[in-house]
Design a protein around this motif. Structure first.
Motif, PDB file in Angstrom:
ATOM      1  N   ARG A 214       0.961  -0.932  -0.018  1.00 25.05           N
ATOM      2  CA  ARG A 214      -0.163  -0.447   0.272  1.00 25.05           C
ATOM      3  C   ARG A 214       0.814   1.354  -0.089  1.00 25.05           C
ATOM      4  O   ARG A 214       1.982   1.832   1.146  1.00 25.05           O
ATOM      5  CB  ARG A 214      -1.075  -0.209   0.856  1.00 25.05           C
ATOM      6  CG  ARG A 214      -1.813   1.463   1.026  1.00 25.05           C
ATOM      7  CD  ARG A 214      -2.386   1.609   0.252  1.00 25.05           C
ATOM      8  NE  ARG A 214      -2.721   3.011   0.720  1.00 25.05           N
ATOM      9  CZ  ARG A 214      -3.862   3.658  -0.200  1.00 25.05           C
ATOM     10  NH1 ARG A 214      -4.229   3.083  -0.972  1.00 25.05           N
ATOM     11  NH2 ARG A 214      -4.246   5.257   0.263  1.00 25.05           N
ATOM     12  N   ASN A 254      -7.210  -6.454   0.505  1.00 26.97           N
ATOM     13  CA  ASN A 254      -7.555  -5.107   0.329  1.00 26.97           C
ATOM     14  C   ASN A 254      -7.165  -4.114   1.000  1.00 26.97           C
ATOM     15  O   ASN A 254      -7.640  -3.300   1.383  1.00 26.97           O
ATOM     16  CB  ASN A 254      -9.424  -5.063  -0.146  1.00 26.97           C
ATOM     17  CG  ASN A 254      -9.824  -3.929  -0.508  1.00 26.97           C
ATOM     18  OD1 ASN A 254      -9.133  -2.851  -1.823  1.00 26.97           O
ATOM     19  ND2 ASN A 254     -10.386  -3.294  -0.276  1.00 26.97           N
ATOM     20  N   GLU A 256      -6.772  -1.274  -0.596  1.00 26.87           N
ATOM     21  CA  GLU A 256      -7.016   0.059  -1.659  1.00 26.87           C
ATOM     22  C   GLU A 256      -7.660   1.604  -0.799  1.00 26.87           C
ATOM     23  O   GLU A 256      -6.718   2.511  -0.396  1.00 26.87           O
ATOM     24  CB  GLU A 256      -7.962   0.243  -2.593  1.00 26.87           C
ATOM     25  CG  GLU A 256      -7.286  -0.299  -4.366  1.00 26.87           C
ATOM     26  CD  GLU A 256      -6.787   0.326  -4.743  1.00 26.87           C
ATOM     27  OE1 GLU A 256      -6.237   0.885  -4.633  1.00 26.87           O
ATOM     28  OE2 GLU A 256      -5.013  -1.083  -4.796  1.00 26.87           O
TER      29      GLU A 256
END
Length: 489
Positions: A214, A254, A256
Motif C-alpha cells: 500500500r 484489499n 486500496e
C-alpha cells in the motif's frame, strides 16, 4: 419519547493505568540518547533490559525484575558492541537469551546468566555479520526456535538461524528506502514493514516475494509503524499531510482503502503501537508524550474503539511491554509497561477493575507460552504453526530453566557436526532429548530425579569446600591481627 445515548459494551471500557510506587521503580539509569525511534527497552518475566549511554561503544543494562531501587553506576552491562546499541529483543522461547542490533553493523545474541549479571558481559554467544550499515531493527520469529530477523539502514532484511549462525534469507530488493519497523504475523509465515517511502508492505520471507503493498498508507513524511494483528489485519500509525498523527486499520486482501482511519492530535513524536492478541487491545505510546492511549479492535465498524488514556507528568523516552505470562493474574492485570524517563524506568500497570477474586476466564484466554512450535529447519522447509498456548489459570509459573545452562557450552558455530548442532540448540536440553527417546516415561522420571539429586549433592560439596576455605582464611586473618596487636608485625 426519550432518546438515551447507548454506550458500547466492553469489558475493557474501565481499564485504568497506575504507576507503581517509587521504591518499585528502577532509579539512576542513564537511558541512551541515540537518535533512533526504537523502544530502548525490552522486558520478559525474568529480566528488564534497557539501552544505556556508554562511552566508547554500545551497552545495555539487564536487571532481574526484582532488582528495584537505585541501580549502582558500577552495575555490570552487556557491552560487546563497538557502536551504540539501537534495538534489543528477548527471545520468546528462552527468557535468558537476548539479541541486539547496533551501529557497528552487527547483530549479537547473548546468554544472560540465570540470576543476572555479576560482571560485564563482553562475549556474545554468536555474532551475526551481514549488514553493511547500522542495524536498527531486531525481531525474533514468534513460533520457530532460533529464527531471528534483522533490518538495517542498508535497506536489507536478513533472516538468520541463530543455532547455526547462518544467514537463511537475504531480502535486499524489496525496500528502496529506510525501513522504520518490521512485524511478524501470528504464525510467522509473513511479516509486514513500514518504510520511509510511505509504503506498507506484506512480505513472504521464504519466497522473497511481495504479497501486498500500500503506497502512501500515511501521507506525512514523519516515521510510521505497521504491526500484524492476530486475525491477519494490519494496524498502522503515522502522520497526515498536515502532520497530524493517525491510526489506521487495513485488510491485506484489499489495501486500496483503510477499514478505519482516526486522527489523534498534532504532536510530532512517532507513535509506537503495542498489541495484545488475547484481548485485541492496542496501546499507543508516543515518543516524547506523557500519555498512553488504548484502543479496542473489533469485528464491527468503526473497528477501532477508543477506550481511555493513561496520563502522567513526565515524557517517555522509550517503552517496554511485559508478555502476558509475566503479569499478575490475581490482580486482574492485563498489561504492564516499563516507561523510560531520562534517569529511571517506571512500571505502569493496566488493570480491569473486578470485584471477584476468582480467575477471570474472559480476561485471560490461553496465551502464547515459551515453548517453540517449530524448529528452524522445519520453518525453512515450509511448515507453519501457531504459537503453543498455555493457561494462566494457575497464575502460570515458568518451568525451571536450569536445562538452559547447556547453551553456555553451545558456541553455535558451523564447525560442529550436524547432529550436535541439532541437539544443542538454544534452550533445548540435548541430554534430556536423547534420554526421552531411549527410555520409557517411568525411568525417565527416575533418571530426572537422580540427576537433580546429583546436582544438589554437587552444590552441597562446593558449599562445604567454600565454607572450609573461608574458615581457614578467617584463622589466618585472626593470627595476623594477633601478631599486629602484639607488635610482632
Amino acid at each position: 419519547m426519550s432518546f438515551r445515548k447507548v454506550v458500547r459494551q466492553s469489558k475493557f471500557r474501565h481499564v485504568f493505568g497506575q504507576p507503581v510506587k517509587n521504591d518499585q521503580c528502577y532509579e539512576d539509569i542513564r537511558v541512551s540518547r541515540v537518535t533512533w525511534d526504537s523502544t530502548f527497552c525490552a522486558v520478559n518475566p525474568k529480566f528488564l533490559a534497557v539501552i544505556v549511554e556508554a562511552s566508547g561503544g554500545g551497552a545495555f543494562l539487564v536487571l532481574p525484575l526484582s532488582k528495584t531501587g537505585r541501580i549502582d553506576k558500577a552495575y555490570p552491562t552487556v557491552c560487546g558492541h563497538t557502536g551504540p546499541v539501537l534495538d534489543i529483543d528477548w527471545c520468546p522461547h528462552n527468557d535468558e537469551v537476548i539479541a541486539s542490533g547496533s551501529e557497528d553493523c552487527t547483530v549479537m545474541v547473548w546468554q544472560i546468566p540465570e540470576n543476572g549479571l555479576t560482571s560485564p558481559l563482553t562475549e556474545p554467544v554468536v555474532v551475526l555479520e551481514g549488514h553493511t550499515k547500522r542495524v536498527g531493527i531486531i525481531a525474533w520469529h514468534p513460533t520457530a526456535r532460533n529464527v531471528l530477523l534483522s533490518a538495517g539502514c542498508d535497506n536489507v532484511v536478513l533472516i538468520w538461524n541463530v543455532g547455526t549462525a547462518e544467514e537463511l534469507y537475504r531480502l535486499d530488493s524489496l525496500h528502496p528506502d529506510l525501513i522504520y519497523n518490521v512485524s511478524w504475523n501470528r504464525n510467522g509465515s509473513l511479516f509486514c514493514s513500514a518504510c520511509k517511502d510511505k509504503s506498507v508492505r506484506i512480505i513472504d520471507p521464504r519466497r522473497g516475494t511481495l504479497m501486498a503493498e500500500r503506497e502512501k498508507a500515511h501521507e506525512g513524511a514523519r516515521p510510521m509503524r505497521a504491526i500484524f494483528l492476530a486475525d491477519g489485519k494490519v494496524f498502522t500509525t503515522g502522520f497526515s499531510r498536515m502532520s497530524e498523527r493517525q491510526l489506521a486499520l487495513w485488510d491485506p486482501e484489499n489495501l486500496e482503502e483503510p477499514m478505519a482511519l482516526q486522527e489523534l492530535d498534532s504532536s510530532n513524536g512517532a507513535l509506537l503501537p503495542f498489541y495484545d492478541p488475547d484481548t485485541s487491545v492496542v496501546y499507543v505510546c508516543g515518543k516524547g508524550d506523557s500519555s498512553i492511549r488504548y484502543f479496542e479492535i473489533t469485528e464491527e465498524p468503526p473497528y477501532i474503539h477508543f477506550l481511555n488514556t493513561f496520563t502522567s507528568k513526565e515524557p517517555q523516552r522509550g517503552m517496554g511491554s511485559m508478555p502476558k505470562r509475566g503479569l499478575e493474574v490475581s490482580k486482574c492485570e492485563i498489561a504492564r509497561f516499563y516507561k523510560l524517563h531520562e534517569r529511571k524506568c517506571e512500571p505502569i500497570v493496566m488493570t480491569v477493575p473486578r470485584k471477584s477474586d476468582l480467575f477471570q476466564d474472559d480476561l485471560y484466554p490461553d496465551t502464547a507460552g515459551p515453548e517453540a512450535a517449530l524448529e528452524a529447519e522445519e520453518w525453512v522447509s515450509g511448515r507453519d504453526a501457531d504459537p503453543i498456548l498455555i493457561s494462566l489459570r494457575e497464575a502460570y509459573v515458568p518451568s525451571k530453566q536450569r536445562d538452559l545452562k547447556i547453551s553456555r557450552r553451545n558456541v553455535l558455530s558451523d564447525s560442529r557436526p550436524a547432529a550436535a548442532l541439532g541437539s544443542s540448540r538454544l534452550g533445548a536440553p540435548a541430554a534430556t532429548t536423547i534420554a526421552a527417546d531411549a527410555t520409557p516415561s517411568g525411568s525417565l522420571t527416575r533418571a530426572g530425579e537422580a540427576g537433580k539429586l546429583e546436582e544438589v549433592m554437587q552444590e552441597l560439596r562446593a558449599l562445604r569446600a567454600l565454607v572450609k576455605e573461608q574458615g581457614e582464611r578467617i584463622c589466618r586473618l585472626e593470627e595476623q591481627l594477633g601478631r599486629m596487636e602484639n607488635g610482632d608485625a
